[in-house]
Design a protein around this motif. Structure first.
Motif, PDB file in Angstrom:
ATOM      1  N   MET A   9     -12.089  -0.468 -22.483  1.00  0.00           N
ATOM      2  CA  MET A   9     -12.229  -0.752 -21.398  1.00  0.00           C
ATOM      3  C   MET A   9     -11.132  -0.150 -20.543  1.00  0.00           C
ATOM      4  O   MET A   9      -9.832  -0.560 -20.782  1.00  0.00           O
ATOM      5  CB  MET A   9     -12.140  -2.379 -21.006  1.00  0.00           C
ATOM      6  CG  MET A   9     -12.314  -2.958 -19.720  1.00  0.00           C
ATOM      7  SD  MET A   9     -12.721  -4.534 -19.946  1.00  0.00           S
ATOM      8  CE  MET A   9     -11.480  -5.207 -18.606  1.00  0.00           C
ATOM      9  N   THR A  10     -11.483   0.506 -19.349  1.00  0.00           N
ATOM     10  CA  THR A  10     -10.512   1.087 -18.624  1.00  0.00           C
ATOM     11  C   THR A  10     -10.076  -0.039 -17.666  1.00  0.00           C
ATOM     12  O   THR A  10     -10.815  -0.616 -16.778  1.00  0.00           O
ATOM     13  CB  THR A  10     -11.346   2.245 -17.746  1.00  0.00           C
ATOM     14  OG1 THR A  10     -11.570   3.203 -19.017  1.00  0.00           O
ATOM     15  CG2 THR A  10     -10.138   3.077 -17.023  1.00  0.00           C
ATOM     16  N   THR A  11      -8.752   0.231 -17.379  1.00  0.00           N
ATOM     17  CA  THR A  11      -8.222  -0.727 -16.181  1.00  0.00           C
ATOM     18  C   THR A  11      -7.973   0.130 -15.125  1.00  0.00           C
ATOM     19  O   THR A  11      -7.660   1.483 -15.381  1.00  0.00           O
ATOM     20  CB  THR A  11      -7.035  -1.451 -16.546  1.00  0.00           C
ATOM     21  OG1 THR A  11      -6.116  -0.805 -17.172  1.00  0.00           O
ATOM     22  CG2 THR A  11      -7.533  -2.622 -17.412  1.00  0.00           C
ATOM     23  N   TYR A  12      -7.810  -0.339 -13.848  1.00  0.00           N
ATOM     24  CA  TYR A  12      -7.458   0.465 -12.821  1.00  0.00           C
ATOM     25  C   TYR A  12      -6.265   0.172 -11.991  1.00  0.00           C
ATOM     26  O   TYR A  12      -5.827  -1.209 -11.937  1.00  0.00           O
ATOM     27  CB  TYR A  12      -8.834   0.629 -11.847  1.00  0.00           C
ATOM     28  CG  TYR A  12      -9.742   1.418 -12.366  1.00  0.00           C
ATOM     29  CD1 TYR A  12      -9.970   2.819 -12.069  1.00  0.00           C
ATOM     30  CD2 TYR A  12     -10.761   0.671 -13.227  1.00  0.00           C
ATOM     31  CE1 TYR A  12     -10.952   3.642 -12.904  1.00  0.00           C
ATOM     32  CE2 TYR A  12     -11.768   1.728 -13.691  1.00  0.00           C
ATOM     33  CZ  TYR A  12     -11.790   2.999 -13.570  1.00  0.00           C
ATOM     34  OH  TYR A  12     -12.814   3.848 -14.085  1.00  0.00           O
ATOM     35  N   GLU A  13      -5.510   1.072 -11.326  1.00  0.00           N
ATOM     36  CA  GLU A  13      -4.460   0.513 -10.561  1.00  0.00           C
ATOM     37  C   GLU A  13      -4.840   1.312  -9.183  1.00  0.00           C
ATOM     38  O   GLU A  13      -5.437   2.344  -9.171  1.00  0.00           O
ATOM     39  CB  GLU A  13      -3.053   1.327 -11.063  1.00  0.00           C
ATOM     40  CG  GLU A  13      -2.866   0.723 -12.338  1.00  0.00           C
ATOM     41  CD  GLU A  13      -1.851   1.403 -13.235  1.00  0.00           C
ATOM     42  OE1 GLU A  13      -1.148   0.681 -13.983  1.00  0.00           O
ATOM     43  OE2 GLU A  13      -1.627   2.548 -13.170  1.00  0.00           O
ATOM     44  N   LEU A  14      -3.975   0.689  -8.130  1.00  0.00           N
ATOM     45  CA  LEU A  14      -4.289   1.407  -6.806  1.00  0.00           C
ATOM     46  C   LEU A  14      -3.150   2.285  -6.527  1.00  0.00           C
ATOM     47  O   LEU A  14      -2.041   2.117  -6.293  1.00  0.00           O
ATOM     48  CB  LEU A  14      -4.375   0.015  -5.831  1.00  0.00           C
ATOM     49  CG  LEU A  14      -4.674   0.270  -4.351  1.00  0.00           C
ATOM     50  CD1 LEU A  14      -6.012   0.781  -4.134  1.00  0.00           C
ATOM     51  CD2 LEU A  14      -4.231  -1.075  -3.344  1.00  0.00           C
ATOM     52  N   ALA A  15      -3.842   3.456  -5.942  1.00  0.00           N
ATOM     53  CA  ALA A  15      -2.977   4.512  -5.418  1.00  0.00           C
ATOM     54  C   ALA A  15      -3.141   4.517  -4.003  1.00  0.00           C
ATOM     55  O   ALA A  15      -4.132   4.077  -3.206  1.00  0.00           O
ATOM     56  CB  ALA A  15      -3.753   5.893  -5.855  1.00  0.00           C
TER      57      ALA A  15
ATOM     58  N   TRP B 281      -6.942   4.493  -3.246  1.00  0.00           N
ATOM     59  CA  TRP B 281      -8.058   4.634  -4.072  1.00  0.00           C
ATOM     60  C   TRP B 281      -7.851   4.252  -5.578  1.00  0.00           C
ATOM     61  O   TRP B 281      -6.569   3.977  -5.695  1.00  0.00           O
ATOM     62  CB  TRP B 281      -8.547   6.215  -4.055  1.00  0.00           C
ATOM     63  CG  TRP B 281      -7.634   7.105  -4.555  1.00  0.00           C
ATOM     64  CD1 TRP B 281      -7.554   7.665  -6.056  1.00  0.00           C
ATOM     65  CD2 TRP B 281      -6.445   7.705  -3.925  1.00  0.00           C
ATOM     66  NE1 TRP B 281      -6.401   8.588  -6.174  1.00  0.00           N
ATOM     67  CE2 TRP B 281      -5.719   8.577  -4.873  1.00  0.00           C
ATOM     68  CE3 TRP B 281      -6.090   7.659  -2.779  1.00  0.00           C
ATOM     69  CZ2 TRP B 281      -4.591   9.111  -4.521  1.00  0.00           C
ATOM     70  CZ3 TRP B 281      -4.660   8.392  -2.441  1.00  0.00           C
ATOM     71  CH2 TRP B 281      -4.131   9.157  -3.161  1.00  0.00           C
ATOM     72  N   TRP B 282      -8.635   3.902  -6.225  1.00  0.00           N
ATOM     73  CA  TRP B 282      -8.507   3.384  -7.560  1.00  0.00           C
ATOM     74  C   TRP B 282      -8.318   4.344  -8.579  1.00  0.00           C
ATOM     75  O   TRP B 282      -8.954   5.431  -8.471  1.00  0.00           O
ATOM     76  CB  TRP B 282      -9.515   2.579  -8.122  1.00  0.00           C
ATOM     77  CG  TRP B 282      -9.650   1.086  -7.187  1.00  0.00           C
ATOM     78  CD1 TRP B 282     -10.435   0.848  -6.014  1.00  0.00           C
ATOM     79  CD2 TRP B 282      -8.752   0.139  -6.966  1.00  0.00           C
ATOM     80  NE1 TRP B 282     -10.185  -0.372  -5.651  1.00  0.00           N
ATOM     81  CE2 TRP B 282      -9.060  -0.706  -6.119  1.00  0.00           C
ATOM     82  CE3 TRP B 282      -7.584  -0.184  -8.193  1.00  0.00           C
ATOM     83  CZ2 TRP B 282      -8.294  -2.090  -5.997  1.00  0.00           C
ATOM     84  CZ3 TRP B 282      -7.037  -1.520  -7.933  1.00  0.00           C
ATOM     85  CH2 TRP B 282      -7.272  -2.423  -6.973  1.00  0.00           C
TER      86      TRP B 282
ATOM     87  N   THR C  71     -14.917   4.641   2.066  1.00  0.00           N
ATOM     88  CA  THR C  71     -15.780   4.813   1.042  1.00  0.00           C
ATOM     89  C   THR C  71     -14.903   4.348  -0.360  1.00  0.00           C
ATOM     90  O   THR C  71     -13.863   4.059  -0.511  1.00  0.00           O
ATOM     91  CB  THR C  71     -16.590   5.987   0.859  1.00  0.00           C
ATOM     92  OG1 THR C  71     -15.554   6.891   0.073  1.00  0.00           O
ATOM     93  CG2 THR C  71     -17.142   6.752   1.883  1.00  0.00           C
ATOM     94  N   ALA C  72     -15.893   4.001  -1.426  1.00  0.00           N
ATOM     95  CA  ALA C  72     -15.152   3.770  -2.596  1.00  0.00           C
ATOM     96  C   ALA C  72     -14.233   5.054  -3.019  1.00  0.00           C
ATOM     97  O   ALA C  72     -13.315   4.622  -3.862  1.00  0.00           O
ATOM     98  CB  ALA C  72     -16.143   3.346  -3.877  1.00  0.00           C
ATOM     99  N   TYR C  73     -14.406   5.913  -2.686  1.00  0.00           N
ATOM    100  CA  TYR C  73     -13.744   7.261  -3.143  1.00  0.00           C
ATOM    101  C   TYR C  73     -12.211   7.288  -2.376  1.00  0.00           C
ATOM    102  O   TYR C  73     -11.163   7.729  -2.820  1.00  0.00           O
ATOM    103  CB  TYR C  73     -14.442   8.339  -2.636  1.00  0.00           C
ATOM    104  CG  TYR C  73     -13.830   9.937  -3.271  1.00  0.00           C
ATOM    105  CD1 TYR C  73     -13.615  10.107  -4.541  1.00  0.00           C
ATOM    106  CD2 TYR C  73     -13.070  10.673  -2.303  1.00  0.00           C
ATOM    107  CE1 TYR C  73     -12.897  11.217  -4.998  1.00  0.00           C
ATOM    108  CE2 TYR C  73     -12.604  11.771  -2.931  1.00  0.00           C
ATOM    109  CZ  TYR C  73     -12.514  12.086  -4.212  1.00  0.00           C
ATOM    110  OH  TYR C  73     -11.975  13.280  -4.706  1.00  0.00           O
ATOM    111  N   ALA C  74     -12.205   6.914  -1.040  1.00  0.00           N
ATOM    112  CA  ALA C  74     -11.060   6.772  -0.308  1.00  0.00           C
ATOM    113  C   ALA C  74     -11.443   5.772   0.906  1.00  0.00           C
ATOM    114  O   ALA C  74     -12.126   5.820   1.487  1.00  0.00           O
ATOM    115  CB  ALA C  74     -10.666   8.083   0.412  1.00  0.00           C
ATOM    116  N   PHE C  75     -10.200   4.693   0.952  1.00  0.00           N
ATOM    117  CA  PHE C  75     -10.506   3.554   1.725  1.00  0.00           C
ATOM    118  C   PHE C  75      -9.141   3.125   2.358  1.00  0.00           C
ATOM    119  O   PHE C  75      -8.096   3.741   2.258  1.00  0.00           O
ATOM    120  CB  PHE C  75     -11.188   2.505   1.041  1.00  0.00           C
ATOM    121  CG  PHE C  75     -10.473   2.047  -0.250  1.00  0.00           C
ATOM    122  CD1 PHE C  75      -9.515   1.182  -0.205  1.00  0.00           C
ATOM    123  CD2 PHE C  75     -10.942   2.447  -1.386  1.00  0.00           C
ATOM    124  CE1 PHE C  75      -8.721   0.653  -1.462  1.00  0.00           C
ATOM    125  CE2 PHE C  75     -10.424   2.267  -2.612  1.00  0.00           C
ATOM    126  CZ  PHE C  75      -9.302   1.349  -2.679  1.00  0.00           C
TER     127      PHE C  75
END
Length: 150
Positions: A1-7, A109-110, A135-139
């Motif tokens: 499972m990949t976890t994500y961080e906020l850039a 972005w994530w 968008t989900a790509y850049a918000f």
């Protein structure tokens, strides 16, 4: 499972050279603000050049555009840092140091946990936001998207 961080990336067009007297409050507070960020709950990483901060790095090939980029556990951690202490004061006084730009200056972005975004990646995300809106790509902080499904 990949976890994500906020850039996050934010940029600013300097009103004066960094060594100008009118930039003194900004430059004198970079190290203290960065130290608070480095110790903040949820802080993961920040962009640094040879100077220990990002003031020697530029974005879009423009010598007057400073770039700041960091990675956080999540939006709550980022906003908790942004709106406290000296960072909050610098944010409130940003027009003393940076020109008002009409296009987006901040993008989020994530990223997969452990990924460290590049300035080129930040340019791509910021340009995408400017051309397409959030968008989900850049918000933006006003329109946050959830991390990708695991």
């Amino acid at each position: 499972m990949t976890t994500y961080e906020l850039a996050q990336v934010n940029i600013g067009r300097l009103n004066a050279p960094l060594d100008a007297p009118e930039m003194r409050f900004f430059t004198e507070n970079l190290d203290p603000v960065n130290a608070v960020a480095d110790a903040a709950d949820g802080f993961v990483w920040r962009l640094q050049g040879d100077s220990g901060d990002a003031t020697d790095l530029r974005i879009y090939g423009d010598e007057w555009l400073l770039v700041n980029m960091s990675v956080w556990r999540d939006n709550d951690a980022l906003t908790a840092f942004m709106y406290q202490g000296t960072h909050r004061e610098l944010l409130a006084r940003r027009r003393e140091f940076f020109a008002r730009l009409t296009e987006a200056v901040t993008a989020l972005w994530w990223v997969p946990a452990g990924h460290r975004p590049t300035v080129r990646e930040a340019e791509d995300r910021l340009t995408h936001l400017r051309e397409n809106g959030p968008t989900a790509y850049a918000f933006t902080l006003r329109k946050i998207f959830s991390p990708p499904a695991a």
